[in-house]
Structure formats: C-alpha cells, structure tokens
Design an enzyme around this catalytic site. Structure first.
Site, PDB file in Angstrom:
ATOM      1  N   GLY A   1       3.987   6.322   9.468  1.00 50.78           N
ATOM      2  CA  GLY A   1       4.508   5.656  10.842  1.00 50.78           C
ATOM      3  C   GLY A   1       4.398   5.914  11.740  1.00 50.78           C
ATOM      4  O   GLY A   1       3.779   6.598  12.559  1.00 50.78           O
TER       5      GLY A   1
ATOM      6  N   TYR B   1      12.389   2.620  17.192  1.00 55.08           N
ATOM      7  CA  TYR B   1      11.146   3.559  18.619  1.00 55.08           C
ATOM      8  C   TYR B   1      10.887   2.806  19.651  1.00 55.08           C
ATOM      9  O   TYR B   1       9.948   4.471  20.400  1.00 55.08           O
ATOM     10  CB  TYR B   1      10.111   3.367  17.542  1.00 55.08           C
ATOM     11  CG  TYR B   1      10.203   4.051  16.150  1.00 55.08           C
ATOM     12  CD1 TYR B   1      11.941   4.446  15.316  1.00 55.08           C
ATOM     13  CD2 TYR B   1       9.405   4.204  14.867  1.00 55.08           C
ATOM     14  CE1 TYR B   1      11.896   5.130  14.280  1.00 55.08           C
ATOM     15  CE2 TYR B   1       9.695   4.010  13.881  1.00 55.08           C
ATOM     16  CZ  TYR B   1      10.690   4.174  13.207  1.00 55.08           C
ATOM     17  OH  TYR B   1      11.192   4.858  11.851  1.00 55.08           O
TER      18      TYR B   1
ATOM     19  N   PRO C   1       1.134  -1.517  -0.137  1.00 59.80           N
ATOM     20  CA  PRO C   1      -0.371   0.228  -0.181  1.00 59.80           C
ATOM     21  C   PRO C   1       0.706   1.306  -0.060  1.00 59.80           C
ATOM     22  O   PRO C   1       1.270   1.298   0.710  1.00 59.80           O
ATOM     23  CB  PRO C   1      -0.623  -0.191   1.433  1.00 59.80           C
ATOM     24  CG  PRO C   1      -0.749  -1.545   1.416  1.00 59.80           C
ATOM     25  CD  PRO C   1       0.512  -2.294   0.913  1.00 59.80           C
TER      26      PRO C   1
ATOM     27  N   SER D   1       1.263  11.101  13.172  1.00 60.59           N
ATOM     28  CA  SER D   1       0.824  12.331  13.422  1.00 60.59           C
ATOM     29  C   SER D   1      -0.760  11.692  14.647  1.00 60.59           C
ATOM     30  O   SER D   1      -0.527  10.423  14.794  1.00 60.59           O
ATOM     31  CB  SER D   1      -0.951  12.697  12.390  1.00 60.59           C
ATOM     32  OG  SER D   1      -1.605  13.967  13.676  1.00 60.59           O
TER      33      SER D   1
ATOM     34  N   LYS E   1      11.891  -2.659  11.123  1.00 58.65           N
ATOM     35  CA  LYS E   1      13.659  -2.211  10.854  1.00 58.65           C
ATOM     36  C   LYS E   1      14.943  -2.916  12.504  1.00 58.65           C
ATOM     37  O   LYS E   1      14.209  -2.763  13.527  1.00 58.65           O
ATOM     38  CB  LYS E   1      13.831  -0.580  10.952  1.00 58.65           C
ATOM     39  CG  LYS E   1      12.881   0.044  10.469  1.00 58.65           C
ATOM     40  CD  LYS E   1      12.511   1.022  10.174  1.00 58.65           C
ATOM     41  CE  LYS E   1      12.379   2.046   9.615  1.00 58.65           C
ATOM     42  NZ  LYS E   1      11.336   2.960  10.245  1.00 58.65           N
TER      43      LYS E   1
ATOM     44  N   LEU F   1       5.861  16.018   4.505  1.00 59.26           N
ATOM     45  CA  LEU F   1       5.682  17.459   4.386  1.00 59.26           C
ATOM     46  C   LEU F   1       7.118  17.915   5.729  1.00 59.26           C
ATOM     47  O   LEU F   1       6.172  19.067   5.377  1.00 59.26           O
ATOM     48  CB  LEU F   1       4.238  16.740   5.688  1.00 59.26           C
ATOM     49  CG  LEU F   1       2.925  15.880   5.473  1.00 59.26           C
ATOM     50  CD1 LEU F   1       1.835  16.289   6.622  1.00 59.26           C
ATOM     51  CD2 LEU F   1       2.529  16.237   3.943  1.00 59.26           C
TER      52      LEU F   1
END
Length: 313
Positions: free
Chosen positions: A27, A57, A22, A264, A86, A220
């Site tokens: 994220g 993360y 997709p 977000s 990852k 962005l």
C-alpha cells in the site's frame, strides 16, 4: 504452503477480468512523495509486485516515478506488476469517472490499470476540493448520484479496454450485495479493513461465493490501540514458530484466502512483511477461535472519510 517462495508465487484468479492477482500487496498511503518513491523501490526490491494507489493519497506521481525507473532498468516489466488505484469520492458522478481514471493513468505513467476501485461508497460534492466541508465542518455529500450510477461508469472503463477490472473499497456486506445484484461486470476485488481483531468471515464467505477477492487493508491493525501485534495469541504463536507477530498475522491472511496490503517506509520492515511462511493448521484455528477482541479501527465505512488519512483544509 510451506515456504516463502510458495507465498511469493501465490495469486488468486479473478472471475471478473483481472487475471491473476498477487496476494501480497504494498500500500502507498505514505504522506511524503520522496518517502513514497523510496518505499516503492524497496518494495520492488523485496519482491512485491502488487501495488495499491489512490488519487486521494496525492502521491500517484511518486509511485509512477519509482515504477517507471524499475521498468526502464529491465528488472521488472509492466506486465509483472498488478497496479490498483482508486476513484475518489468527489468524482462519483458518471461524467467525472473517465477523466479521473485518465488523470491517474497519467500520474502513474501507465497505459492501463489492472484494477480501478471506488475508494468509498460515499459521494462527496464534486469539485477539486477533496474534503468538502460546510461552515460547521460537516462533509458535503452529493445526493444526486447513486453508487449504482458510479458502478455503471466503472463498468464502461472495462468495456473500453484500458481498465482490466473494477472493485470496491470500504464497503459493507449489504452495500456489496446491492452492487453484485445489479452489476454487468462484478467486482474483481473488494478492499476492507480486516485483521485478527476484525476477521470479517461473513463478508469473506460472500466474496468467495461470487468469485471476488477480498483484500485486507490494515492487516496488522495500523499500530492502533488495542495493538493487534501485542495480542497474546499472536505473540505465543510467533514465539513458538520463531517468527515476528506481523509475519504470523500476514500468513494467516493469505492462508485463509484473502490478499493483504501492508505499508512501511522502513526497508527492513518491508522485507520482513514479504518474508512470510505458512502457519500450521493449529495456529490458524487459534487465531480464528481464541482471539476474542472484535474492533474496527477505521470508521470510513460509516462516513466515507478515511480514518488513516490526515485531514487537510
């Protein structure tokens, strides 16, 4: 492409074992575990089916909890979700690759990973400390392993069946060329910083030639200065089309042949980032040729130290 439904259904086929990927990815670089879980749930509700995670993360378990709850309710099946995670820099030695992969699977609560990615091409000193530093605060690199060594261990995961494809992140075109030249199993996906201020056309062309999907992170601009979304070209296109500048930048990413990752914790922004529609060709050309700014916000390609992750000791 003229409707949001078209974008929702847009996938890129991989020539290297991943099936259909997709293009619109969510994220999970979110510091707080509770916020991560809420954001993943909101992204699922908005329609995202591609989720990008990472050992580094430190929130794979929270992502896994949100996904497992969705799987249990029956609204989303595991096979509906394309899941990426990852390998961190401290696990580049071949003997550490499989244990790191299995640990990520356990935290995420899944039996397989759709794409397992080398987080950066830089090997750090192996161990439990994710950010090893010397007395002067300098990163301690592991000079006893090459990226090719790590890649061969990644290929073994695909051959064993629990990993459907492998990829790279934060890599330069020259380093990518080196891996493609020696790979038995080529990268299915390459994640790099890319946005209207860092368009990376040469890298994108190379990926196309070799059947590799280029996925843009920070599409962005990650709210850094100079702000991509304040660019006069994007603002003018958005005003003309009745959209938000973020929607214009994300639509441009898809239409030029890349996937993207957007993050977000705000449900409204998550929905907004999913509800994108195709741009006229004139707008695509404006973004390519009329934006003169060229800037990289994340220096990870130079050091292996992610610029968007706060450093902790």
């Amino acid at each position: 492409m003229t409707t949001n439904e078209t974008f929702f259904r847009t996938t890129f086929p991989s020539d290297h074992g991943a099936g259909q990927i997709p293009v619109m990815g969510f994220g999970t670089l979110i510091p707080d575990a509770a916020a991560t879980k809420r954001a993943v749930k909101a992204a699922l509700e908005a329609g995202f089916r591609h989720f990008d995670c990472a050992e580094r993360y430190r929130n794979e378990a929270a992502v896994g909890e949100a996904l497992q709850e969705a799987f249990r309710t029956g609204g989303v099946q595991r096979e509906d979700v394309f899941l990426t995670t990852k390998l961190w820099n401290t696990n580049h030695r071949p003997e550490r690759v499989r244990p790191a992969f299995e640990a990520s699977c356990r935290r995420l609560g899944v039996d397989y990973i759709d794409c397992y990615i080398i987080h950066t091409p830089f090997a750090f000193r192996p161990g439990e400390e994710q950010d090893p530093r010397d007395a002067q605060g300098q990163v301690i690199y592991d000079l006893d392993v090459t990226l090719a060594d790590t890649w061969r261990a990644m290929e073994s995961l695909v051959e064993e069946g629990r990993c459907r494809s492998v990829g790279l992140s934060d890599i330069t075109l020259d380093a990518l060329r080196d891996i493609v030249a020696i790979a038995r199993i080529k990268p299915a996906m390459v994640q790099v910083e890319s946005h209207p201020y860092l368009q990376e056309w040469e890298l994108l062309d190379f990926c196309r030639q070799h059947g590799i999907l280029m996925q843009a992170f920070a599409p962005l601009g990650h709210a850094m200065e100079p702000r991509v979304l304040d660019d006069r070209v994007l603002v003018a296109i958005a005003a003309r089309l009745g959209r938000m500048p973020a929607q214009v930048a994300l639509a441009w990413a898809v239409q030029r042949g890349t996937a993207f990752l957007t993050t977000s914790i705000n449900p409204d922004h998550i929905r907004e980032n999913f509800e994108i529609t195709a741009l006229p060709e004139a707008a695509m050309q404006e973004i390519r040729y009329d934006i003169g700014t060229n800037i990289r916000f994340n220096t990870v390609v130079e050091t292996g130290v992610p610029g968007f992750i706060p450093r902790t000791r």
